[in-house]
Design an enzyme around this catalytic site. Structure first.
Site, short mmCIF file in Angstrom:
data_model
loop_
_atom_site.label_atom_id
_atom_site.label_comp_id
_atom_site.label_asym_id
_atom_site.label_seq_id
_atom_site.Cartn_x
_atom_site.Cartn_y
_atom_site.Cartn_z
N SER A 184 0.82 -1.21 0.00
CA SER A 184 0.00 0.00 0.00
C SER A 184 0.86 1.27 0.00
O SER A 184 1.67 1.45 -0.89
CB SER A 184 -0.93 -0.07 1.22
OG SER A 184 -1.86 0.96 1.20
N ASP A 354 -9.45 -5.31 -4.81
CA ASP A 354 -8.80 -4.30 -3.98
C ASP A 354 -9.43 -2.92 -4.22
O ASP A 354 -9.35 -2.39 -5.32
CB ASP A 354 -7.30 -4.27 -4.32
CG ASP A 354 -6.47 -3.50 -3.31
OD1 ASP A 354 -7.02 -2.56 -2.70
OD2 ASP A 354 -5.30 -3.84 -3.14
N HIS A 387 -7.43 -5.55 -0.42
CA HIS A 387 -6.22 -4.84 -0.02
C HIS A 387 -5.49 -5.52 1.14
O HIS A 387 -4.26 -5.61 1.15
CB HIS A 387 -6.60 -3.42 0.38
CG HIS A 387 -5.46 -2.44 0.32
ND1 HIS A 387 -4.84 -2.08 -0.85
CD2 HIS A 387 -4.83 -1.75 1.30
CE1 HIS A 387 -3.89 -1.21 -0.59
NE2 HIS A 387 -3.86 -1.00 0.72
#
Ligand SMILES: *[C@@H]1O[C@H](CO)[C@@H](O)[C@H](O)[C@H]1NC(C)=O
Ligand SMILES: *[C@@H]1O[C@H](CO)[C@@H](O)[C@H](O)[C@H]1NC(C)=O
Length: 412
Positions: A184, A354, A387
């Site tokens: 991320s 995601d 995610h």
């Protein structure tokens, strides 16, 4: 999709309350006492004690000082439990994402969590924790609880100060260049760094899980917030504040929201990350209860600018005069991903579910690095992954981590 949106609006309110609260309660949170002992055993508190030693692994705590005075907590798992004592272990730095810290690499069982898996596969594992997270709330002169200047940074500063400090420290300790795993925001830190041609003397390769560079298609709460210019305006008001997602007002709202019929707390995760396929529910609950970490409001505003503007560039002060003062240019400098050296080994893994690292945005990122040497670029799509799956899925070893390990071995 509709369901995600509903969850998103819940977060909108929470974000709003939390930001206001960040201002009102700043100064009342106790300063966590954390004494790191350089390279010797593990201190009583800290990530080694909390998450590593209990599984029977060696762990060392280090403090790394950035060139702008922040003191970062860094952990090292020097060897696996199977005692692979090969002389020169390749060092790997793990860089977490936003609103979490390095513990996320260690939350699943040692058979499932990347931090342990790398150690058991003969790597020397270093876990970074950026400024503002629980064990990195320290600065040479600024008190995080009393001096709002402590929170005057966005991810630009993570690129300019935190990452170079950590990579430099690990390189000095090990005498080697390092492999890098980012999740991320940790991927954005690497991409921005590489786009500026920096740290190439310290990095051997990078594995980017849930890569984020462009955020135009994100469907999370932050995306909604940003699309309404909400963070931008709040940022003007509270640019220097701490953003604490665990503040009392925010958690009361989370509890209220979780108690509504048809809503369960798992939806919060989905609202922030997309629908994760393969989390252990116990671990996910632990994450929600213990892990959300402070960051600066300015950092979230910078991310929101990325969402809104569809451009990857440095923090926008919102007016020509301040931008001129910081950048000698009326607009913030752009990070040009096409400038990432084509021969630098890059592994990208992204998820079909995601909500933060949306497929369309990853495709744009890939199109910008289309001149990358194909022999140095490996890309995988995990259709079912959201995610958080990339750090917490119970099957991530089979789907992602084994591939990362092979990639690192290939480019060691
Ligand atoms: C030990 O580490 C080396 C170097 O990374 C690796 O090649 C080897 O496979 C590892 N052995 C085991 C048993 O994990
Ligand atoms: C989920 O986590 C719990 C608590 O750590 C553990 O006891 C359980 O075995 C885990 N389940 C799976 C499928 O990994």
């Amino acid at each position: 999709m509709a369901r995600r949106y509903r969850s998103g609006f819940g977060w909108l309110i929470i974000v709003m309350v939390a930001v206001f609260e960040a201002v009102s309660v700043a100064g009342r949170r106790p300063f966590p006492r954390h004494l790191a002992i350089d390279g010797v055993g593990a201190p009583k508190s800290g990530i080694c004690a909390k998450a590593v030693v209990k599984h029977g692994y060696k762990c060392q705590e280090f403090d790394v000082k950035t060139d702008d005075g922040y003191m970062l907590s860094l952990q090292r798992i020097p060897e696996g439990k199977v005692g692979n004592n090969s002389a020169k272990k390749p060092p790997v730095v793990l860089q977490h994402g936003v609103l979490v810290d390095g513990v996320t690499w260690l939350m699943n069982s040692p058979q499932q969590a990347l931090g342990f898996i790398l150690a058991d596969n003969g790597f020397d594992v270093w876990i970074s924790n950026v400024r503002g997270t629980r064990y990195s709330r320290r600065h040479a002169t600024l008190d995080p609880n009393f001096n709002p200047k402590f929170w005057d940074w966005s991810w630009d500063e993570l690129v300019d100060h935190d990452l170079p400090a950590v990579l430099g420290f690990v390189q000095k300790q090990t005498g080697q260049k390092v492999h890098y795993v980012g999740h991320s925001l940790g991927t954005l830190m690497a991409l921005a760094t590489l786009a500026e041609g920096k740290q190439l003397d310290k990095l051997k390769s990078a594995a980017l899980l849930s890569p984020i560079a462009y955020l135009s298609h994100m469907t999370t709460a932050l995306g909604i917030v940003a699309s309404r210019s909400f963070m931008g305006e709040l940022g003007q008001l509270f640019g220097l504040a701490e953003f604490n997602p665990m503040g009392p007002g925010a958690s009361a709202l989370v509890r209220f929201y979780c108690s509504q019929p048809l809503v369960n707390c798992y939806d919060f995760m989905a609202a922030m990350t997309g629908v994760n396929c393969c989390l252990n529910r116990t671990t996910a609950k632990d994450l929600l209860e213990h892990e959300p970490q402070s960051t600066s409001t300015k950092n979230l505003v910078h991310l929101a600018q990325t969402v809104r503007d569809g451009v990857l560039r440095r923090y926008n002060y919102g007016n020509t005069k301040d931008n001129m003062a910081h950048y000698k240019s009326p607009n913030p400098p752009v990070f040009n991903l096409a400038k990432i050296p084509p021969s630098f080994p890059l592994f990208l893994s992204y998820g079909g579910q995601d909500a933060l690292s949306d497929i369309a945005d990853v495709k744009r990122l890939l199109s910008e690095i289309k001149s990358h040497d194909p022999a140095k670029l490996q890309v995988q799509l995990i259709k079912d992954y959201g995610h958080a799956d990339f750090i917490l899925a119970t099957n991530a070893k089979d789907l992602v981590y084994n591939q990362v390990i092979s990639f690192f071995r290939k480019f060691n």
